[in-house]
Design an enzyme around this catalytic site. Structure first.
Site, short mmCIF file in Angstrom:
data_model
loop_
_atom_site.label_atom_id
_atom_site.label_comp_id
_atom_site.label_asym_id
_atom_site.label_seq_id
_atom_site.Cartn_x
_atom_site.Cartn_y
_atom_site.Cartn_z
N HIS A 1 -53.63 -27.00 74.85
CA HIS A 1 -54.60 -26.29 74.57
C HIS A 1 -53.68 -24.53 74.67
O HIS A 1 -53.93 -24.39 75.85
CB HIS A 1 -55.83 -25.77 75.06
CG HIS A 1 -56.87 -24.99 74.40
ND1 HIS A 1 -58.15 -24.33 75.24
CD2 HIS A 1 -56.79 -24.92 73.44
CE1 HIS A 1 -58.16 -23.76 74.37
NE2 HIS A 1 -58.20 -23.70 73.14
N GLU B 1 -53.37 -24.43 78.14
CA GLU B 1 -54.79 -25.02 78.98
C GLU B 1 -53.63 -26.87 79.16
O GLU B 1 -53.66 -27.49 77.94
CB GLU B 1 -55.83 -25.15 78.96
CG GLU B 1 -56.08 -23.71 79.55
CD GLU B 1 -57.57 -23.50 79.57
OE1 GLU B 1 -58.62 -22.89 79.66
OE2 GLU B 1 -58.36 -23.92 77.56
N SER C 1 -60.33 -27.53 71.08
CA SER C 1 -60.02 -25.51 72.13
C SER C 1 -61.89 -26.06 72.89
O SER C 1 -61.90 -25.21 73.86
CB SER C 1 -60.81 -25.10 71.21
OG SER C 1 -60.22 -25.15 69.90
N ASN D 1 -61.95 -20.93 77.27
CA ASN D 1 -62.66 -20.90 76.27
C ASN D 1 -64.34 -20.72 76.73
O ASN D 1 -65.40 -20.12 75.85
CB ASN D 1 -63.24 -21.68 75.48
CG ASN D 1 -61.34 -21.41 73.77
OD1 ASN D 1 -61.23 -20.89 73.81
ND2 ASN D 1 -61.26 -22.49 73.43
N1 CAA Z 1 -46.42 -14.79 66.41
C1 CAA Z 1 -45.45 -13.03 66.08
N2 CAA Z 1 -45.84 -12.71 67.27
C2 CAA Z 1 -46.59 -11.85 66.94
C3 CAA Z 1 -47.27 -12.18 66.65
C4 CAA Z 1 -47.10 -13.15 65.84
N3 CAA Z 1 -48.70 -13.98 65.08
N4 CAA Z 1 -48.75 -11.59 66.34
C5 CAA Z 1 -48.01 -10.39 67.08
N5 CAA Z 1 -46.80 -10.81 67.72
C6 CAA Z 1 -46.11 -9.84 68.87
C7 CAA Z 1 -45.91 -9.05 68.24
O1 CAA Z 1 -44.07 -8.94 68.03
C8 CAA Z 1 -45.45 -8.31 69.23
O2 CAA Z 1 -44.04 -8.51 69.95
P1 CAA Z 1 -43.54 -7.51 70.78
O3 CAA Z 1 -43.68 -6.16 71.60
O4 CAA Z 1 -42.60 -8.37 71.75
O5 CAA Z 1 -42.51 -6.54 69.68
C9 CAA Z 1 -46.19 -8.16 71.02
O6 CAA Z 1 -47.25 -9.26 69.84
C10 CAA Z 1 -47.22 -7.25 70.46
O7 CAA Z 1 -48.73 -8.00 69.01
P2 CAA Z 1 -47.83 -5.97 68.26
O8 CAA Z 1 -47.77 -4.20 69.17
O9 CAA Z 1 -48.05 -5.61 66.93
O10 CAA Z 1 -49.77 -6.01 68.09
P3 CAA Z 1 -51.02 -5.69 69.44
O11 CAA Z 1 -50.24 -4.66 70.23
O12 CAA Z 1 -52.19 -5.26 69.26
O13 CAA Z 1 -51.37 -7.62 70.10
C11 CAA Z 1 -51.97 -9.20 70.39
C12 CAA Z 1 -51.17 -8.11 69.15
C13 CAA Z 1 -50.77 -9.68 70.89
C14 CAA Z 1 -52.83 -10.24 69.48
C15 CAA Z 1 -53.03 -8.83 71.12
O14 CAA Z 1 -53.89 -7.63 70.95
C16 CAA Z 1 -53.93 -10.11 72.19
O15 CAA Z 1 -53.59 -10.19 73.06
N6 CAA Z 1 -55.16 -9.92 71.89
C17 CAA Z 1 -55.72 -10.91 72.17
C18 CAA Z 1 -55.52 -12.23 71.44
C19 CAA Z 1 -56.48 -13.71 71.71
O16 CAA Z 1 -57.59 -12.97 73.14
N7 CAA Z 1 -56.52 -14.49 71.98
C20 CAA Z 1 -57.00 -16.13 72.33
C21 CAA Z 1 -58.08 -16.72 71.69
S1 CAA Z 1 -58.57 -17.44 72.36
C22 CAA Z 1 -57.81 -18.67 71.42
O17 CAA Z 1 -56.96 -18.71 71.61
C23 CAA Z 1 -58.44 -20.03 72.13
C24 CAA Z 1 -58.91 -20.88 71.38
O18 CAA Z 1 -59.10 -22.48 70.97
C25 CAA Z 1 -59.96 -20.53 70.25
#
Ligand code: CAA
Length: 510
Positions: A140, A152, A119, A190
């Site tokens: 990434h 990425e 990351s 990030n």
């Molecule tokens: N696996 C598979 N599918 C998943 C899942 C998982 N673990 N979690 C959620 N989903 C899917 C759901 O099935 C749903 O799909 P459909 O719309 O097709 O039915 C969709 O994602 C939305 O899920 P929910 O309705 O349950 O929940 P939500 O609308 O609140 O979304 C979220 C959840 C996608 C996590 C959303 O809140 C989001 O985009 N959050 C931001 C996440 C983010 O910023 N990630 C990056 C972090 S930084 C990183 O990862 C890099 C690093 O190096 C640290």
């Protein structure tokens, strides 16, 4: 390059998600995890994710079984001899990653691609641990890997261009959007996300606002899919801390120096969802990604019958229009008696604020400090409620009741420049402008990274165009003056956008 068989080393949160993405794409996946308990947890998370997709009607039962059958757990790297591509997803420690690459040199075919999901560590430094650095590339993914579209693709000066092409094509074939980024700490997403999350931790630990209000400010105030503290719990506090440590070493300054609370919670083992608790608690059943309940306060006192409304910008000249007209309209529409004359005795004094805050001066000038609260209409439907050092508990409760009566969601914060939504938003937009000014990423790259990788409805440069660079300069200037922290100073490119009337997203757009 024909990539059909892949290896995933490390089955933590990201490793399990990446293994799922590969298997969903029809690839044969060898999932290597030496620790039996970790392997068990990873496979459980993976099958829960597939079950969830099936229960939501996204996956047929036979398809789910086919995907699950493509994933073969293995206890050691020795099982990766036939892999066309191996991605390492082991903890963010350079010696550990280099050791893995050295072992892969012994096992894999010379033409196999070796990817790292680091990351923040230097892909060049990781590649230097390999006898074949030309085949090492950063790939990434973002959490949750099955959902977030961004990959990425990080190349080094040593990476063979054919390897970069193969990894980009693979990512695209898995339904992801590959974006080429340079090997700089935190890459694009990030490097922007983590300082914003870190600042949110500082706001929590200094008592600027509650964790729930900080998260609501981001979702209801900025429109982000999750609040920063809930997102830290999803990413993992230990992972976030490791990334910040790298960013801090590279860039320095308060945006990157990890907030002490982040380190304390990590030391205490409260690393987020995966450990059952971080900023919030997660009962075993609720560890999958998604929102967290934030418990609304139940008993509200009656709203005030009479209100004095004072416009802070009229008295203190604090720059941005405070929206007292909007507030007056809402109060009047709710049938509450309103006066703008401070000498009239009323139940509550409301100081209409701009994002720079500053309720105390007007409250003192009106000689009603104990009865006064600041209010800023931060976004449609969201109000920031701002007690001063002299606001009574009664006035604060009355302010809350008033805003509830107006049908507004409320977050409460200290009377500091930026208030809460602005304190989260504007330094984040500043960081994006600085990245563009550095020549590291174009505005479109910045926006693609944050929309595809972090689910932003609009990228930071687009947000900046919408709020207006001049407003950003104003709030950042107030934060810089108030805190004296150079991390808040409006950067020259932002000032230039504002003075020249240029759009941060390109010519002709606003
Ligand atoms: N696996 C598979 N599918 C998943 C899942 C998982 N673990 N979690 C959620 N989903 C899917 C759901 O099935 C749903 O799909 P459909 O719309 O097709 O039915 C969709 O994602 C939305 O899920 P929910 O309705 O349950 O929940 P939500 O609308 O609140 O979304 C979220 C959840 C996608 C996590 C959303 O809140 C989001 O985009 N959050 C931001 C996440 C983010 O910023 N990630 C990056 C972090 S930084 C990183 O990862 C890099 C690093 O190096 C640290």
């Amino acid at each position: 390059m024909d990539i059909r068989e892949v290896g995933v080393i490390g089955l933590g949160t990201m490793g399990a998600g990446i293994a799922e993405v590969f298997a969903r794409g029809g690839l044969v996946v060898t999932a290597v995890e030496a620790d039996a308990a970790a392997l068990d947890r990873g496979l459980t998370a993976l099958s829960a994710s597939l079950a969830r997709a099936e229960s939501r009607g996204k996956l047929a039962a036979d398809e789910r079984a086919r995907i699950a059958a493509l994933i073969r757990p293995a206890p050691s790297i020795g099982s990766l001899a036939g892999a066309d591509l191996v991605i390492e997803v082991v903890p963010e420690r350079l010696p550990v990653k280099r050791q893995v690459l050295a072992e892969l040199d012994q096992v894999c075919r010379p033409d196999a691609v070796i990817a790292t999901n680091t990351s923040s560590l230097s892909v060049t430094a990781i590649a230097a641990g390999s006898a074949h650095p030309g085949r090492v590339v950063g790939m990434h993914f973002f959490n949750p890997a099955p959902v977030m579209a961004l990959v990425e693709v990080v190349t080094t000066v040593l990476t063979d261009p054919a390897v970069t092409t193969a990894v980009s094509e693979l990512a695209a074939s898995l339904g992801k959007t590959p974006v080429a980024v340079g090997d700089r700490a935190g890459f694009v997403a990030n490097a922007l996300l983590l300082p914003y999350l870190n600042h949110a931790v500082r706001l929590a630990e200094t008592g600027h606002a509650t964790r729930e209000d900080i998260d609501t400010a981001a979702t209801a105030g900025i429109g982000l899919p999750m609040g920063p503290l809930a997102l830290l719990d999803l990413i993992g506090l230990d992972t976030s801390l490791a990334i910040l440590d790298v960013l801090d070493r590279e860039f320095g300054g308060t945006r990157y120096t990890p907030a002490p609370l982040l380190r304390r919670l990590t030391d205490a083992g409260r690393t987020g969802r995966k450990s059952g608790g971080g900023f919030y608690d997660y009962p075993a059943a609720a560890r999958g990604p998604g929102g967290t309940s934030t418990g609304e306060n139940a008993d509200q006192p009656a709203p005030p019958g009479t209100v004095t409304l004072i416009d802070a910008t009229a008295t203190a000249g604090s720059g941005d229009p405070a929206g007292s007209g909007d507030l007056a309209g809402l109060i009047a529409a709710a049938g509450i008696n309103l006066t703008r004359n401070p000498v009239h005795p009323t139940d509550l004094v409301v100081i209409a604020l701009g994002p720079a805050g500053g309720a105390l001066g007007p409250a003192l000038a009106a000689d009603r400090a104990a009865d006064a609260v600041g209010v800023h209409l931060a976004s449609p439907g969201l109000a920031e409620l701002v007690p001063t050092a002299l606001t009574s508990a009664r006035a604060l409760a009355a302010g809350r009741a008033l805003l509830a009566r107006l049908g507004l969601k409320v977050v409460c914060c200290a009377d500091r420049p930026g208030l809460l939504v602005g304190a989260l938003l504007y330094p984040h937009l500043r960081d994006a402008v600085v990245m563009v000014a550095d020549g590291y990423a174009r505005p479109a790259d910045v926006d693609a990274a944050m929309t595809l990788g972090c689910g932003y409805p609009r990228g930071p440069m687009r947000m900046l165009a919408e709020v207006g660079p001049d407003r950003a300069v104003g709030v950042l200037g107030a934060m810089h003056a108030g805190y004296g922290d150079p991390a808040f100073a409006p950067p020259p490119l932002l000032t230039e956008y504002a003075m020249a009337g240029l759009s941060p997203v390109g010519r002709g757009e606003r």
